[in-house]
Design a protein around this motif. Structure first.
Motif, short mmCIF file in Angstrom:
data_model
loop_
_atom_site.label_atom_id
_atom_site.label_comp_id
_atom_site.label_asym_id
_atom_site.label_seq_id
_atom_site.Cartn_x
_atom_site.Cartn_y
_atom_site.Cartn_z
N TRP A 94 -5.82 -9.16 -5.85
CA TRP A 94 -5.85 -9.38 -4.40
C TRP A 94 -4.86 -10.47 -4.10
N SER A 144 2.82 -16.34 4.50
CA SER A 144 1.74 -16.01 3.56
C SER A 144 2.23 -16.35 2.17
N ARG A 200 2.08 -14.16 -0.38
CA ARG A 200 2.08 -12.90 -1.15
C ARG A 200 3.16 -12.84 -2.23
N ASP A 208 -5.92 -4.78 -3.65
CA ASP A 208 -5.61 -4.99 -2.24
C ASP A 208 -4.39 -5.90 -2.16
N GLY A 264 0.45 -9.83 8.04
CA GLY A 264 0.83 -8.50 7.58
C GLY A 264 1.99 -7.95 8.39
N HIS A 317 -11.64 -0.91 4.17
CA HIS A 317 -10.54 -0.38 3.37
C HIS A 317 -10.92 1.00 2.84
N TYR A 361 -3.74 -12.17 2.79
CA TYR A 361 -3.81 -11.19 3.89
C TYR A 361 -3.02 -11.62 5.12
N TRP A 410 -5.47 1.15 5.17
CA TRP A 410 -5.89 0.20 6.20
C TRP A 410 -5.55 0.75 7.57
N ASN A 431 -2.50 -6.23 0.48
CA ASN A 431 -2.42 -6.78 1.84
C ASN A 431 -1.01 -6.72 2.44
#
Length: 326
Positions: free
Chosen positions: A139, A169, A171, A199, A145, A313, A142, A254, A201
């Protein structure tokens, strides 16, 4: 890392919940590997009888490996969802000190791995034929996005959209950390398969193309960095290996639950993905079928707590065939 052993039990087929996406083809036992990737949404607590509904889907999927996210404590007397579900099935389970990441399987669990509590845990598994594989549940952040950002900022530059992956973020850094951990554990060059799913995201660059930008709202043709980093590390996107056309088979995960707001369609994206490396040696895996649950989307007028599908999800099921072998 630590060893963990729990006895194996026979899985009983549960209630059929349908699938949103491709027709799923059954296969002979021991010749195929089924892997379910699913964010079960706050331990399944948001929906009435959520644990029972989620367990029924896992049974119906006939999964051999489940990679779960948000496997939080079930409200009441029961423990975290993953350990509870594994107990019901008689499966092996590894969640360790992670509040939400979980690996479940009836296969023998020879060794476990722990990167970061919120970002990646994994296990070395051996199937009934003695074939080994490694499976990781992941994960990452989030926030910001790309689809939601474009909806809120339709005139944003491409760079402003991409900044959401690394500036607004974590990520990009978190995905890089996962790959660095896998390399440090000498898992990227094994002769046996490596599965990394969960996930993410964020959408994939394979889904944000010139064609999809014309077909779907809130998309552009962009070299999205997280999915690109997995490609560069030698991983294959399992869903896209089965369905290479993102217009004909978007595979969005999503969100089956949150699709409209104030009468406007919200951005849909395939943010839950399963990657694999076959490592160019035998035994290897080839993705042959893919399915996304649920197939029939419920009426938005139904209160969340009354939904039949218990998560925000969609669940992703990939079936692989073993190629080669000894």
């Amino acid at each position: 890392m630590r060893k963990q052993w729990i006895c194996r039990a026979v899985v009983v087929v549960g209630v059929v919940l349908g699938g949103m996406g491709a027709e799923f083809v059954g296969a002979a036992e021991n010749d195929r590997l089924r892997v379910l990737v699913w964010n079960v949404w706050r331990g399944t607590n948001k929906v009435d009888q959520g644990p029972e509904k989620a367990l029924a889907l896992i049974k119906e999927s006939k999964a051999d490996v489940c990679l779960l996210q948000e496997s939080y404590d079930i409200e009441g007397e029961r423990p975290q969802f993953g350990p509870w579900a594994a107990e019901q099935l008689g499966w092996n389970v590894w969640q360790g000190k992670s509040p939400h990441l979980c690996v479940m399987s009836p296969y023998t669990m020879d060794q476990t791995f722990f990167h970061k509590a919120w970002h990646a845990i994994g296990a070395e598994l051996t199937d009934p034929k003695g074939r080994k594989l490694h499976a990781f549940s992941i994960w990452i952040d989030y926030r910001s996005g790309a689809g939601a950002y474009l909806r809120a900022h339709p005139s944003a530059s491409d760079q402003e959209v991409l900044d959401g992956e690394s500036e607004r973020s974590g990520r990009v850094a978190q995905a890089a950390g996962i790959l660095k951990y896998l390399e440090a554990q000498s898992l990227l060059g094994l002769k046996t398969p490596l599965l990394v799913g969960g996930d993410w995201n964020c959408p994939s660059h394979l889904d944000w193309t010139e064609a999809t930008a014309k077909a779907f709202p809130y998309r552009r043709a962009l070299k999205l960095p997280v999915s690109w980093s997995m490609l560069e590390a030698g991983f294959v996107d399992s869903f896209r290996a089965v369905y290479p056309d993102p217009v004909k088979q978007p595979g969005d995960t999503w969100s089956p639950l949150f699709r409209e707001k104030d009468g406007e369609v919200l951005p849909l994206n395939r943010i839950d993905r399963l990657y694999y490396k076959s490592n160019r040696e035998v035994p290897m895996l080839r993705a042959v079928s893919a399915k996304v649950y649920p197939e029939v989307l419920e009426d938005n007028a139904i209160p969340v707590e009354d939904r039949a599908f218990p998560s925000d999800h969609a669940a992703l099921l990939i079936e692989y065939e073993w190629v080669g072998g000894e």
